[in-house]
Design a protein around this motif. Structure first.
Motif, PDB file in Angstrom:
ATOM      1  N   ALA A  57      14.208   3.589  48.559  1.00 24.92           N
ATOM      2  CA  ALA A  57      12.847   3.084  48.362  1.00 24.92           C
ATOM      3  C   ALA A  57      11.843   4.232  48.330  1.00 24.92           C
ATOM      4  O   ALA A  57      10.886   4.211  47.547  1.00 24.92           O
ATOM      5  CB  ALA A  57      12.487   2.096  49.478  1.00 24.92           C
ATOM      6  N   GLU A  58      12.039   5.247  49.166  1.00 24.77           N
ATOM      7  CA  GLU A  58      11.132   6.398  49.163  1.00 24.77           C
ATOM      8  C   GLU A  58      11.214   7.153  47.843  1.00 24.77           C
ATOM      9  O   GLU A  58      10.193   7.602  47.318  1.00 24.77           O
ATOM     10  CB  GLU A  58      11.460   7.327  50.327  1.00 24.77           C
ATOM     11  N   VAL A  59      12.414   7.278  47.298  1.00 26.21           N
ATOM     12  CA  VAL A  59      12.569   7.952  46.002  1.00 26.21           C
ATOM     13  C   VAL A  59      11.824   7.161  44.929  1.00 26.21           C
ATOM     14  O   VAL A  59      11.103   7.731  44.106  1.00 26.21           O
ATOM     15  CB  VAL A  59      14.070   8.111  45.652  1.00 26.21           C
ATOM     16  N   SER A  60      11.988   5.852  44.939  1.00 24.74           N
ATOM     17  CA  SER A  60      11.285   5.012  43.960  1.00 24.74           C
ATOM     18  C   SER A  60       9.777   5.118  44.135  1.00 24.74           C
ATOM     19  O   SER A  60       9.029   5.172  43.155  1.00 24.74           O
ATOM     20  CB  SER A  60      11.717   3.548  44.105  1.00 24.74           C
ATOM     21  N   LEU A  61       9.327   5.163  45.382  1.00 23.39           N
ATOM     22  CA  LEU A  61       7.901   5.278  45.650  1.00 23.39           C
ATOM     23  C   LEU A  61       7.350   6.603  45.145  1.00 23.39           C
ATOM     24  O   LEU A  61       6.257   6.660  44.581  1.00 23.39           O
ATOM     25  CB  LEU A  61       7.632   5.130  47.145  1.00 23.39           C
ATOM     26  N   ARG A  62       8.131   7.669  45.316  1.00 22.11           N
ATOM     27  CA  ARG A  62       7.691   8.971  44.789  1.00 22.11           C
ATOM     28  C   ARG A  62       7.583   8.928  43.271  1.00 22.11           C
ATOM     29  O   ARG A  62       6.667   9.502  42.679  1.00 22.11           O
ATOM     30  CB  ARG A  62       8.663  10.065  45.218  1.00 22.11           C
ATOM     31  N   GLN A  63       8.537   8.248  42.614  1.00 27.76           N
ATOM     32  CA  GLN A  63       8.483   8.133  41.160  1.00 27.76           C
ATOM     33  C   GLN A  63       7.259   7.329  40.734  1.00 27.76           C
ATOM     34  O   GLN A  63       6.582   7.675  39.768  1.00 27.76           O
ATOM     35  CB  GLN A  63       9.757   7.471  40.633  1.00 27.76           C
ATOM     36  N   ILE A  64       6.963   6.264  41.483  1.00 23.46           N
ATOM     37  CA  ILE A  64       5.786   5.458  41.155  1.00 23.46           C
ATOM     38  C   ILE A  64       4.524   6.287  41.338  1.00 23.46           C
ATOM     39  O   ILE A  64       3.610   6.231  40.504  1.00 23.46           O
ATOM     40  CB  ILE A  64       5.756   4.185  42.023  1.00 23.46           C
ATOM     41  N   ASP A  65       4.460   7.065  42.419  1.00 26.42           N
ATOM     42  CA  ASP A  65       3.295   7.932  42.629  1.00 26.42           C
ATOM     43  C   ASP A  65       3.150   8.929  41.492  1.00 26.42           C
ATOM     44  O   ASP A  65       2.042   9.198  41.020  1.00 26.42           O
ATOM     45  CB  ASP A  65       3.411   8.678  43.957  1.00 26.42           C
ATOM     46  N   ASN A  66       4.283   9.478  41.048  1.00 23.36           N
ATOM     47  CA  ASN A  66       4.273  10.431  39.942  1.00 23.36           C
ATOM     48  C   ASN A  66       3.766   9.745  38.671  1.00 23.36           C
ATOM     49  O   ASN A  66       2.949  10.305  37.933  1.00 23.36           O
ATOM     50  CB  ASN A  66       5.672  11.007  39.736  1.00 23.36           C
ATOM     51  N   HIS A  67       4.230   8.515  38.423  1.00 23.89           N
ATOM     52  CA  HIS A  67       3.777   7.781  37.241  1.00 23.89           C
ATOM     53  C   HIS A  67       2.285   7.462  37.339  1.00 23.89           C
ATOM     54  O   HIS A  67       1.566   7.558  36.338  1.00 23.89           O
ATOM     55  CB  HIS A  67       4.570   6.484  37.061  1.00 23.89           C
ATOM     56  N   GLU A  68       1.825   7.084  38.525  1.00 22.52           N
ATOM     57  CA  GLU A  68       0.392   6.811  38.696  1.00 22.52           C
ATOM     58  C   GLU A  68      -0.430   8.065  38.417  1.00 22.52           C
ATOM     59  O   GLU A  68      -1.489   7.992  37.792  1.00 22.52           O
ATOM     60  CB  GLU A  68       0.117   6.301  40.109  1.00 22.52           C
ATOM     61  N   LEU A  69       0.057   9.208  38.878  1.00 19.91           N
ATOM     62  CA  LEU A  69      -0.645  10.456  38.628  1.00 19.91           C
ATOM     63  C   LEU A  69      -0.699  10.750  37.131  1.00 19.91           C
ATOM     64  O   LEU A  69      -1.751  11.127  36.602  1.00 19.91           O
ATOM     65  CB  LEU A  69       0.051  11.599  39.373  1.00 19.91           C
ATOM     66  N   ARG A  70       0.427  10.546  36.462  1.00 19.89           N
ATOM     67  CA  ARG A  70       0.456  10.793  35.013  1.00 19.89           C
ATOM     68  C   ARG A  70      -0.460   9.824  34.275  1.00 19.89           C
ATOM     69  O   ARG A  70      -1.161  10.214  33.337  1.00 19.89           O
ATOM     70  CB  ARG A  70       1.884  10.653  34.486  1.00 19.89           C
ATOM     71  N   ILE A  71      -0.439   8.557  34.686  1.00 15.13           N
ATOM     72  CA  ILE A  71      -1.290   7.564  34.026  1.00 15.13           C
ATOM     73  C   ILE A  71      -2.757   7.906  34.221  1.00 15.13           C
ATOM     74  O   ILE A  71      -3.558   7.812  33.284  1.00 15.13           O
ATOM     75  CB  ILE A  71      -0.962   6.150  34.550  1.00 15.13           C
ATOM     76  N   SER A  72      -3.126   8.315  35.431  1.00 12.58           N
ATOM     77  CA  SER A  72      -4.535   8.675  35.664  1.00 12.58           C
ATOM     78  C   SER A  72      -4.920   9.894  34.824  1.00 12.58           C
ATOM     79  O   SER A  72      -6.042   9.958  34.310  1.00 12.58           O
ATOM     80  CB  SER A  72      -4.787   8.933  37.148  1.00 12.58           C
ATOM     81  N   ALA A  73      -3.991  10.840  34.658  1.00 14.02           N
ATOM     82  CA  ALA A  73      -4.281  12.010  33.816  1.00 14.02           C
ATOM     83  C   ALA A  73      -4.459  11.588  32.358  1.00 14.02           C
ATOM     84  O   ALA A  73      -5.382  12.069  31.674  1.00 14.02           O
ATOM     85  CB  ALA A  73      -3.158  13.034  33.945  1.00 14.02           C
ATOM     86  N   VAL A  74      -3.609  10.669  31.897  1.00 14.08           N
ATOM     87  CA  VAL A  74      -3.724  10.197  30.511  1.00 14.08           C
ATOM     88  C   VAL A  74      -5.026   9.421  30.321  1.00 14.08           C
ATOM     89  O   VAL A  74      -5.702   9.567  29.299  1.00 14.08           O
ATOM     90  CB  VAL A  74      -2.491   9.327  30.139  1.00 14.08           C
ATOM     91  N   GLU A  75      -5.401   8.594  31.323  1.00 13.58           N
ATOM     92  CA  GLU A  75      -6.670   7.862  31.229  1.00 13.58           C
ATOM     93  C   GLU A  75      -7.852   8.820  31.172  1.00 13.58           C
ATOM     94  O   GLU A  75      -8.803   8.602  30.419  1.00 13.58           O
ATOM     95  CB  GLU A  75      -6.811   6.906  32.416  1.00 13.58           C
ATOM     96  N   LYS A  76      -7.789   9.887  31.955  1.00 14.80           N
ATOM     97  CA  LYS A  76      -8.867  10.867  31.946  1.00 14.80           C
ATOM     98  C   LYS A  76      -8.944  11.542  30.580  1.00 14.80           C
ATOM     99  O   LYS A  76     -10.032  11.734  30.027  1.00 14.80           O
ATOM    100  CB  LYS A  76      -8.631  11.901  33.040  1.00 14.80           C
ATOM    101  N   GLN A  77      -7.789  11.904  30.018  1.00 16.28           N
ATOM    102  CA  GLN A  77      -7.772  12.526  28.697  1.00 16.28           C
ATOM    103  C   GLN A  77      -8.301  11.567  27.634  1.00 16.28           C
ATOM    104  O   GLN A  77      -9.017  11.974  26.719  1.00 16.28           O
ATOM    105  CB  GLN A  77      -6.352  12.969  28.343  1.00 16.28           C
ATOM    106  N   ALA A  78      -7.950  10.266  27.774  1.00 18.47           N
ATOM    107  CA  ALA A  78      -8.435   9.282  26.804  1.00 18.47           C
ATOM    108  C   ALA A  78      -9.955   9.141  26.894  1.00 18.47           C
ATOM    109  O   ALA A  78     -10.636   9.023  25.871  1.00 18.47           O
ATOM    110  CB  ALA A  78      -7.759   7.929  27.044  1.00 18.47           C
TER     111      ALA A  78
END
Length: 121
Positions: A57-78
């Motif tokens: 579950a911690e590994v999955s949570l880290r992946q979700i955090d990583n995806h959230e970070l990437r999504i926020s970066a993409v939203e900022k770029q957009a």
């Protein structure tokens, strides 16, 4: 001479109750000890299983955090791209207005040259 006392073999009920009670208590303590030890093994296995699940579950949570970070970066770029596009749109509108003004000026110049050429003839 004194005669040795005769040994009497008598059953004392209290002694047997205490002896059987003590033996029963020892057996009950041994059974309880066995149950505690067997449950400890079972609980240790459950804890290991839960630990593995928590790790996954911690590994999955880290992946979700990583995806959230990437999504926020993409939203900022957009958002930045949208701002840049608005700036480009404003510049194009300004150039379009300038082009219209230049066309009107050129049309006036051409019209005045035609009028001047017709008067000279």
């Amino acid at each position: 001479m004194v005669a040795t006392p005769k040994r009497r073999f008598e059953f004392n009920l209290n002694t047997f109750v205490i002896l059987f009670g003590f033996a029963g208590g020892l057996m009950a303590w041994g059974a309880t000890w066995e149950r505690v030890n067997s449950n400890q093994d079972s609980q240790a296995n459950s804890i290991d299983r839960l630990d593995k699940r928590l790790t996954v579950a911690e590994v999955s949570l880290r992946q979700i955090d990583n995806h959230e970070l990437r999504i926020s970066a993409v939203e900022k770029q957009a958002a930045e791209a949208a701002t840049s596009m608005k700036a480009v749109e404003n510049t194009l509108n300004s150039l379009s207005i300038d082009t219209r003004v230049m066309r009107e000026i050129l049309q006036r110049i051409e019209a005045s040259q035609r009028d001047g050429a017709q008067l000279r003839r």
